[in-house]
Design an enzyme around this catalytic site. Structure first.
Site, PDB file in Angstrom:
ATOM      1  N   HIS A 152      -9.290  70.901 -25.125  1.00  0.00           N
ATOM      2  CA  HIS A 152      -8.848  71.834 -24.094  1.00  0.00           C
ATOM      3  C   HIS A 152      -9.114  71.242 -22.723  1.00  0.00           C
ATOM      4  O   HIS A 152     -10.129  70.579 -22.507  1.00  0.00           O
ATOM      5  CB  HIS A 152      -9.597  73.170 -24.220  1.00  0.00           C
ATOM      6  CG  HIS A 152      -9.134  73.990 -25.368  1.00  0.00           C
ATOM      7  ND1 HIS A 152      -8.057  74.842 -25.281  1.00  0.00           N
ATOM      8  CD2 HIS A 152      -9.570  74.080 -26.647  1.00  0.00           C
ATOM      9  CE1 HIS A 152      -7.867  75.426 -26.451  1.00  0.00           C
ATOM     10  NE2 HIS A 152      -8.776  74.975 -27.290  1.00  0.00           N
ATOM     11  N   THR A 204     -16.485  58.227 -30.849  1.00  0.00           N
ATOM     12  CA  THR A 204     -15.704  58.422 -29.625  1.00  0.00           C
ATOM     13  C   THR A 204     -14.819  57.224 -29.293  1.00  0.00           C
ATOM     14  O   THR A 204     -13.995  57.305 -28.397  1.00  0.00           O
ATOM     15  CB  THR A 204     -16.640  58.686 -28.427  1.00  0.00           C
ATOM     16  OG1 THR A 204     -17.513  57.570 -28.273  1.00  0.00           O
ATOM     17  CG2 THR A 204     -17.455  59.958 -28.638  1.00  0.00           C
TER      18      THR A 204
END
Length: 190
Positions: A107, A159
């Site tokens: 988001h 990541t």
């Protein structure tokens, strides 16, 4: 209008009629594949979902293709309590342990005048190659590629890309071993 026919207001899963009448014709499941009864299948007809032959999705898992395709290869195990949010491509002979989160969705948060829940979403493809093993309680973040026959240690947060034939552990995950094809051993990475 059309979207409200597929998804109830204030909900994030498809309507019952979509799950019963549309999805079986749109999405592909290979022979002898299993999706356990207590799995939440939030799959929509406007993106793809594929499950390869002899693959299994265990109970209490969630599969969501709302923002991108979810493709799972053959002979792959998605363990108990996993969350997979597309766009995700998972190869053949992959093992997911328990409580793993793989999400190609983030988001936005940049505009401080708008709550993150109402900002634009960012979507990046996750690719997990063949023969990968991901340990319990790991997180694979958007945009990551994990190479063939790599291992992700339990509790790791991935990541960045992991090359083929590597072992990565930690938060953030770092490569600690790499397979040496000349000596046929897993060598420590300094």
């Amino acid at each position: 209008m059309a979207l409200s026919m597929l998804i109830p207001k204030n909900d994030h899963k498809p309507r019952l009629w979509v799950r019963i009448f549309l999805n079986p014709f749109k999405h592909k499941r290979g022979k002898k594949s299993i999706v356990r009864w207590k799995t939440r299948m939030d799959v929509f007809p406007f993106n793809n979902f594929q499950l390869g032959a002899k693959s299994i999705i265990e109970d209490f898992s969630t599969i969501n293709n709302g923002v991108g395709d979810v493709i799972i290869g053959s002979n792959t195990i998605i363990g108990l309590g996993n969350v997979i949010i597309g766009p995700v491509s998972i190869g053949n002979n992959v093992m997911f342990a328990q409580n793993i989160v793989v999400s190609g969705l983030n988001h936005g948060y940049e505009d401080v005048n708008i709550p993150p829940a109402f900002q634009k979403v960012n979507v990046k493809q996750i690719t997990i190659a063949d023969d990968v093993w991901i340990g319990a309680n790991s997180v694979i973040t958007a945009g990551v590629t994990i190479g063939k026959h790599s291992v992700i240690g339990g509790g790791s947060v991935v990541t960045k890309d992991v090359p083929p034939y590597c072992i990565a552990v930690g938060n953030p995950a770092k490569i600690v071993k790499k397979y040496n094809a000349e000596t046929l051993t897993w060598d420590k990475v300094l």
